[in-house]
Enzyme design. Structure first.
Site, PDB file in Angstrom:
ATOM      1  N   LYS A 114       0.852  -1.209   0.000  1.00  0.00           N
ATOM      2  CA  LYS A 114       0.000   0.000   0.000  1.00  0.00           C
ATOM      3  C   LYS A 114       0.880   1.247   0.000  1.00  0.00           C
ATOM      4  O   LYS A 114       0.669   2.173  -0.789  1.00  0.00           O
ATOM      5  CB  LYS A 114      -0.877   0.013   1.241  1.00  0.00           C
ATOM      6  CG  LYS A 114      -1.498   1.372   1.560  1.00  0.00           C
ATOM      7  CD  LYS A 114      -2.352   1.375   2.791  1.00  0.00           C
ATOM      8  CE  LYS A 114      -1.643   1.557   4.082  1.00  0.00           C
ATOM      9  NZ  LYS A 114      -1.379   2.952   4.481  1.00  0.00           N
ATOM     10  N   ASN A 115       1.892   1.270   0.860  1.00  0.00           N
ATOM     11  CA  ASN A 115       2.645   2.505   1.079  1.00  0.00           C
ATOM     12  C   ASN A 115       3.634   2.841  -0.019  1.00  0.00           C
ATOM     13  O   ASN A 115       4.174   3.949  -0.035  1.00  0.00           O
ATOM     14  CB  ASN A 115       3.325   2.482   2.448  1.00  0.00           C
ATOM     15  CG  ASN A 115       2.291   2.621   3.562  1.00  0.00           C
ATOM     16  OD1 ASN A 115       1.119   2.916   3.295  1.00  0.00           O
ATOM     17  ND2 ASN A 115       2.705   2.375   4.771  1.00  0.00           N
ATOM     18  N   CYS A 139      -4.570  11.787  12.866  1.00  0.00           N
ATOM     19  CA  CYS A 139      -5.126  10.439  12.860  1.00  0.00           C
ATOM     20  C   CYS A 139      -5.169   9.963  14.317  1.00  0.00           C
ATOM     21  O   CYS A 139      -4.833  10.701  15.227  1.00  0.00           O
ATOM     22  CB  CYS A 139      -4.289   9.509  11.991  1.00  0.00           C
ATOM     23  SG  CYS A 139      -2.752   9.138  12.745  1.00  0.00           S
ATOM     24  N   ARG A 166      -0.405  14.685  12.596  1.00  0.00           N
ATOM     25  CA  ARG A 166       0.461  14.227  11.488  1.00  0.00           C
ATOM     26  C   ARG A 166       0.865  15.490  10.711  1.00  0.00           C
ATOM     27  O   ARG A 166       0.258  15.840   9.724  1.00  0.00           O
ATOM     28  CB  ARG A 166      -0.303  13.230  10.617  1.00  0.00           C
ATOM     29  CG  ARG A 166      -0.787  11.988  11.371  1.00  0.00           C
ATOM     30  CD  ARG A 166       0.322  10.983  11.628  1.00  0.00           C
ATOM     31  NE  ARG A 166       0.828  10.354  10.435  1.00  0.00           N
ATOM     32  CZ  ARG A 166       0.253   9.299   9.842  1.00  0.00           C
ATOM     33  NH1 ARG A 166      -0.879   8.838  10.317  1.00  0.00           N
ATOM     34  NH2 ARG A 166       0.772   8.764   8.766  1.00  0.00           N
ATOM     35  N   ASP A 181       5.238   0.650  11.847  1.00  0.00           N
ATOM     36  CA  ASP A 181       4.011  -0.005  11.383  1.00  0.00           C
ATOM     37  C   ASP A 181       3.919  -1.465  11.802  1.00  0.00           C
ATOM     38  O   ASP A 181       2.896  -2.107  11.540  1.00  0.00           O
ATOM     39  CB  ASP A 181       3.893   0.101   9.856  1.00  0.00           C
ATOM     40  CG  ASP A 181       3.629   1.525   9.425  1.00  0.00           C
ATOM     41  OD1 ASP A 181       3.750   1.815   8.229  1.00  0.00           O
ATOM     42  OD2 ASP A 181       3.342   2.367  10.300  1.00  0.00           O
ATOM     43  N   ARG A 193      -8.245  -0.567   5.149  1.00  0.00           N
ATOM     44  CA  ARG A 193      -7.455   0.475   4.484  1.00  0.00           C
ATOM     45  C   ARG A 193      -6.099  -0.088   4.054  1.00  0.00           C
ATOM     46  O   ARG A 193      -5.498   0.406   3.114  1.00  0.00           O
ATOM     47  CB  ARG A 193      -7.205   1.651   5.437  1.00  0.00           C
ATOM     48  CG  ARG A 193      -8.451   2.404   5.806  1.00  0.00           C
ATOM     49  CD  ARG A 193      -8.106   3.666   6.558  1.00  0.00           C
ATOM     50  NE  ARG A 193      -7.099   4.446   5.824  1.00  0.00           N
ATOM     51  CZ  ARG A 193      -6.584   5.577   6.287  1.00  0.00           C
ATOM     52  NH1 ARG A 193      -6.939   6.026   7.469  1.00  0.00           N
ATOM     53  NH2 ARG A 193      -5.697   6.248   5.579  1.00  0.00           N
TER      54      ARG A 193
HETATM   55  C1  EPZ Z   1       4.298   6.956   6.216  1.00  0.00           C
HETATM   56  O1  EPZ Z   1       3.541   8.001   6.793  1.00  0.00           O
HETATM   57  C2  EPZ Z   1       3.381   5.755   6.217  1.00  0.00           C
HETATM   58  N1  EPZ Z   1       2.181   6.061   5.434  1.00  0.00           N
HETATM   59  C3  EPZ Z   1       2.980   5.399   7.644  1.00  0.00           C
HETATM   60  O2  EPZ Z   1       2.226   4.200   7.585  1.00  0.00           O
HETATM   61  C4  EPZ Z   1       4.240   5.125   8.456  1.00  0.00           C
HETATM   62  O3  EPZ Z   1       3.879   4.874   9.789  1.00  0.00           O
HETATM   63  C5  EPZ Z   1       5.172   6.343   8.374  1.00  0.00           C
HETATM   64  O4  EPZ Z   1       5.460   6.650   7.000  1.00  0.00           O
HETATM   65  C6  EPZ Z   1       6.491   6.097   9.098  1.00  0.00           C
HETATM   66  O5  EPZ Z   1       7.157   5.000   8.512  1.00  0.00           O
HETATM   67  C7  EPZ Z   1       2.248   5.988   4.108  1.00  0.00           C
HETATM   68  O6  EPZ Z   1       3.290   5.705   3.534  1.00  0.00           O
HETATM   69  C8  EPZ Z   1       0.975   6.274   3.350  1.00  0.00           C
HETATM   70  P1  EPZ Z   1       6.506  10.281   8.077  1.00  0.00           P
HETATM   71  P2  EPZ Z   1       4.123   9.515   6.744  1.00  0.00           P
HETATM   72  O7  EPZ Z   1       6.388  11.554   7.324  1.00  0.00           O
HETATM   73  O8  EPZ Z   1       4.845   9.737   5.474  1.00  0.00           O
HETATM   74  C9  EPZ Z   1       6.986  13.539  11.481  1.00  0.00           C
HETATM   75  C10 EPZ Z   1       0.450   2.778   7.937  1.00  0.00           C
HETATM   76  O9  EPZ Z   1       0.158   2.211   8.989  1.00  0.00           O
HETATM   77  N2  EPZ Z   1       6.695  14.512  10.408  1.00  0.00           N
HETATM   78  O10 EPZ Z   1       7.639   9.364   7.759  1.00  0.00           O
HETATM   79  O11 EPZ Z   1       3.016  10.434   7.104  1.00  0.00           O
HETATM   80  C11 EPZ Z   1       5.794  12.676  11.811  1.00  0.00           C
HETATM   81  O12 EPZ Z   1       4.969  13.321  12.761  1.00  0.00           O
HETATM   82  C12 EPZ Z   1       0.856   4.230   7.974  1.00  0.00           C
HETATM   83  O13 EPZ Z   1       0.516   2.239   6.800  1.00  0.00           O
HETATM   84  C13 EPZ Z   1       6.830  15.863  10.687  1.00  0.00           C
HETATM   85  O14 EPZ Z   1       7.164  16.264  11.804  1.00  0.00           O
HETATM   86  O15 EPZ Z   1       5.156   9.473   7.943  1.00  0.00           O
HETATM   87  C14 EPZ Z   1       6.413  11.426  12.358  1.00  0.00           C
HETATM   88  O16 EPZ Z   1       6.743  11.621  13.719  1.00  0.00           O
HETATM   89  C15 EPZ Z   1       0.604   4.850   9.335  1.00  0.00           C
HETATM   90  N3  EPZ Z   1       6.562  16.759   9.701  1.00  0.00           N
HETATM   91  C16 EPZ Z   1       7.711  11.306  11.561  1.00  0.00           C
HETATM   92  O17 EPZ Z   1       7.954  12.599  10.998  1.00  0.00           O
HETATM   93  C17 EPZ Z   1       6.199  16.361   8.437  1.00  0.00           C
HETATM   94  O18 EPZ Z   1       6.010  17.243   7.571  1.00  0.00           O
HETATM   95  C18 EPZ Z   1       7.640  10.299  10.434  1.00  0.00           C
HETATM   96  O19 EPZ Z   1       6.514  10.620   9.643  1.00  0.00           O
HETATM   97  C19 EPZ Z   1       6.073  14.988   8.180  1.00  0.00           C
HETATM   98  C20 EPZ Z   1       6.333  14.078   9.172  1.00  0.00           C
END
Ligand code: EPZ
Length: 424
Positions: free
Chosen positions: A22-23, A117, A122, A307, A399
């Site tokens: 998915k991701n 979420c 997020r 995850d 999802r």
């Molecule tokens: C991706 O989300 C995945 N979703 C998430 O999977 C996964 O948990 C996450 O990466 C971490 O591996 C998809 O790929 C669709 P991040 P993403 O930006 O991109 C902070 C699932 O279960 N951050 O890597 O949103 C954030 O708060 C889902 O399949 C900022 O501070 O995650 C987090 O602490 C849930 N500012 C960390 O970075 C930003 O602009 C990592 O988030 C963006 C993120």
């Protein structure tokens, strides 16, 4: 509404094939916005709610899509709207992935701010920082992000992320491939999903060096082509299925896994006493008589993935000893714990760490899903709980897991999907 009804106690056995990731599907589908030439054919795309939401968004923008089996065809030659509406973005925060490609190809984009979420805010500040570094003018008004590239085209830049972000790295990549000049991305996310996006963009003609590492170099070009592409398997689904074997005392083989992408998880299964054997595209896990309590700390790839954290917590309720679960990516990703404790687990949350006291006998009851991986965790617990467990609100599960009850039933689980009504 649907629930999964599980009668626990069966040891899982047999073989199952993982679905497409998915991701990695989501950024790949977003990247089709980068080329209006011809038609993309994307194979091994999982039939999931998030994928259907994303194709709905592309259709809203004017793209043509058709999805049959696990093949999605997309043509974005007729894209005319540059607005991603709140109604669709709130259903799936990954809709933010359209920001980079729309900006790169059309020089502007208007995207609703995504919601948070169940496990916390997020933010998208890193996405916006990357776009501004590439020259975009960003404004946020009435719940929308409006982004414009002066002169209609972004300029290559050096982008250094203070924290690793999968989404922001994906957006930066998709914005940079059509920018004027060269872009360097430092502290890029190196998750396999980003590696797959790099492979896809390169197949489209993009010039990217450093694929699979935390330092990416992109030489912007003027246009990209549509291609046929096969998506990578879902490493998190594979890890979840292996955890189902481990928690039930079973032994299964998961086909369609790139074991290297699960290396940190396989090491923890082995530490917990499981026997793990691997080929280049499959993993076999046999559970021990007694699982050994094993700590994990979820961090960016290649560390243990956040995850898989909830699924590991469920497993550790059956392990001998005390396990400490820490999530450095989402510090509060523990909504599954009160529900696990209702099943009979004994887990304390002490300063952003879940302390799991095991082994504990779980007894089936009704439990509520709160997010995608929390629902997977509750399914795992139901597989080992005595009696019947009803996992409610499985729309969360749908999802990110394709036909999960069919896969688990094929391995010997007593599990079925049923309709139910919730009291108002
Ligand atoms: C991706 O989300 C995945 N979703 C998430 O999977 C996964 O948990 C996450 O990466 C971490 O591996 C998809 O790929 C669709 P991040 P993403 O930006 O991109 C902070 C699932 O279960 N951050 O890597 O949103 C954030 O708060 C889902 O399949 C900022 O501070 O995650 C987090 O602490 C849930 N500012 C960390 O970075 C930003 O602009 C990592 O988030 C963006 C993120």
């Amino acid at each position: 509404m649907d629930k999964l009804v599980i009668r626990g106690g069966n040891r899982l056995a047999g073989k199952v094939t993982a679905s497409g990731s998915k991701n990695s599907s989501l950024p790949v589908i977003a990247a089709t916005l980068l080329s209006g030439q011809g038609c993309f054919t994307l194979h091994r795309i999982p039939d999931l709610q998030d994928i259907r939401t994303f194709t709905q968004l592309l259709n809203h923008l004017g793209a043509e899509t058709s999805f049959s089996g696990n093949t999605l065809t997309v043509s974005t030659g007729n894209v005319e709207s540059l607005l991603a509406p709140y109604e669709l973005v709130k259903k799936m925060r990954a809709s933010i992935y359209v920001l980079g490609p729309l900006l790169a190809r059309f020089g502007e984009a208007k995207v609703s701010l995504p919601g948070g979420c169940a496990f916390g805010p997020r933010p998208i500040d890193l996405h916006l920082m990357a776009m501004e570094k590439l020259g975009a003018e960003i404004s946020i008004e009435t719940g929308f992000i409006t982004a414009k590239a002066p002169g209609g085209r972004l300029n290559g830049a050096c982008i250094e992320f203070p924290t690793s972000s999968v989404g922001a790295t994906g957006n930066a990549l998709m914005a940079a491939v059509l920018a004027r000049g060269t872009t360097t991305i430092l502290n890029a996310a190196a998750e396999p999903e980003i590696e797959t996006l790099c492979f896809f963009l390169s197949a489209m003609g993009a010039r990217i060096a450093g694929t699979g590492t935390t330092e990416l170099l992109i030489e912007g070009i003027d246009s990209l082509s549509s291609v046929e592409f096969t998506n990578v398997f879902d490493r998190i689904e594979a890890g979840t299925l292996l955890a189902a074997a481990a928690i039930t005392g079973g032994s299964i083989t998961v086909d369609g896994v790139e074991p290297e992408q699960l290396r940190s998880v396989l090491k923890k299964f082995i530490h917990a006493g499981c026997t793990v054997t691997r080929t280049e595209d499959s993993v076999t896990l046999a559970s021990p008589e007694t699982l050994v309590a094993t700590d994990i700390t979820a961090k960016p790839y290649p560390s243990f993935p956040t995850d898989m954290q909830a699924q590991w917590t469920a497993l550790m309720t059956q392990a001998e000893g005390t396990s400490r679960i820490t999530d450095k990516v989402y510090h509060e990703r523990f909504n599954h714990i009160p529900e696990l404790n209702r099943l009979g687990a004994h887990i304390d949350i002490i300063k952003n760490q879940a302390v799991v006291h095991g082994p504990r006998k779980l007894s089936g009851t009704k439990v509520m899903s709160t997010d995608l991986r929390a629902s997977a965790c509750l399914v795992l617990a139901g597989l080992v709980a005595e009696g019947v467990t009803d996992v409610l609100r499985v729309y969360h599960l749908d999802r990110g897991y394709e036909k999960i009850e069919t896969k688990l039933a094929s391995l010997g689980a007593e599990i079925a999907r049923e309709k139910y009504r919730e009291f108002d």
